[in-house]
Design a protein around this motif. Structure first.
Motif: not given
Length: 338
Positions: A240-261
């Motif tokens: 859903l993210m815009k082209d060129g948008a930024l994802l900032l994660n300072s929480a925990r890595g497991i929250v995000i599906d690593h393969k999808a990211l």
């Protein structure tokens, strides 16, 4: 002055000297009986048990062994646990929590103090990456020639950009939103139990999770890494993210599906600043994320380190000063069994 109370420490050896400055130690020695360089790393050690039996308070922190029922039973005089970490009770077994409740043992933590540097990290990243800092640095270094800013970075800047907050009820998220207030960002926020009023109090507008990812120029993750949240952010949300948008994660890595990211970042469609990863940092040496021009990887530096540790130490000292003055704790942590 009231009679000194007895404090024992169970924390990473050497960390107390990083947390407290010399003047802080001087003040603590004035109100408490505490020996430096006596961190307990094994609660079953006979010498440790001998000191524990007279302890009024336990100064607890990073890399300390778990607090079991036997540990609390070995400290019959214990009145409180002063934790130099985000939570005290997460380190207690269920039985130990019950004993703490029955005996009226209270707990405090330094979550508020440790939240500030993480929020500052998020603010710094947000401001710099809104100016296309990483992209421009890479391009300038490669070309080593004049770059037309108006053409190459036509969307750079902060005015009117949207920052999306995921899990906005977290302490760090709240601090981050407060830090964003002086700037001209549009802030939107999601959390399972967030109310419109709570969002507005911190200068944000409550939206659903999909809207955060769809509308934000920067999405900042503040979700705790627990089994229930593993992989919560997957291909759908990232897509859903815009082209060129930024994802900032300072929480925990497991929250995000690593393969999808990884798929999104390798494609170059979105950008990311990751202080945490899955697998847990550092990533394997052969990870395709290393060296990507649209990815910044930092080695879990957002939290307290260096001089910021003294803020945590000041929080610990404040709790002991309140104890000495007969006042209630400042950063009281509720027992999950209450």
């Amino acid at each position: 002055m009231s009679e000194k109370f007895n404090v024992v420490m169970s924390i990473k050896p050497g960390l107390p000297e990083q947390l407290l400055t010399e003047p802080m130690w001087k003040r603590l020695h004035e109100i408490a009986n505490i020996e430096q360089h006596t961190e307990i790393t094994d609660f079953s050690d006979p010498a440790a048990l001998d000191r524990m039996k007279d302890a009024d308070y336990l100064w607890y922190g990073w890399e300390a062994p778990q607090i079991t029922a036997d540990v609390l039973n070995a400290m019959p005089k214990l009145k409180g646990i002063i934790a130099a970490q985000g939570s005290a009770y997460k380190s207690l077994t269920d039985e130990a929590r019950r004993i703490a409740k029955d005996r009226g043992i209270f707990a405090t933590n330094v979550q508020a103090a440790n939240s500030i540097p993480v929020a500052e990290y998020c603010l710094g990243v947000t401001l710099l990456e809104s100016k296309d800092y990483t992209l421009s640095q890479h391009q300038y270094g490669e070309q080593r020639a004049y770059i037309n800013r108006e053409v190459n970075y036509a969307d750079a800047g902060t005015y009117g950009k949207t920052v999306g907050i995921v899990t906005a009820t977290a302490q760090i998220a709240r601090d981050f939103m407060e830090m964003l207030k002086p700037f001209d960002f549009n802030v939107i926020a999601w959390s399972r139990h967030l109310t419109d009023e709570e969002a507005a109090e911190h200068g944000a507008r409550k939206v659903d999770l999909d809207t955060v990812f769809r509308e934000s120029d920067i999405v900042s993750i503040h979700t705790p890494g627990i089994p229930q949240t593993a992989g919560m952010i997957g291909a759908h949300e990232l897509g859903l993210m815009k082209d060129g948008a930024l994802l900032l994660n300072s929480a925990r890595g497991i929250v995000i599906d690593h393969k999808a990211l990884e798929k999104e970042l390798v494609s170059g469609r979105i950008r990311a600043v990751l202080d945490v990863t899955d697998p847990e940092e550092p990533l394997p040496a052969d990870s395709p994320l290393w060296g990507l021009p649209n990815v910044v990887l930092t080695p879990h530096i957002a939290g307290s380190m260096g001089c910021d540790l003294n803020r945590m130490g000041a929080s610990v000292l404040t709790e002991f000063e309140h104890i000495a003055a007969g006042e209630p704790p400042v950063h009281f942590e509720a027992n999950p069994l209450d």
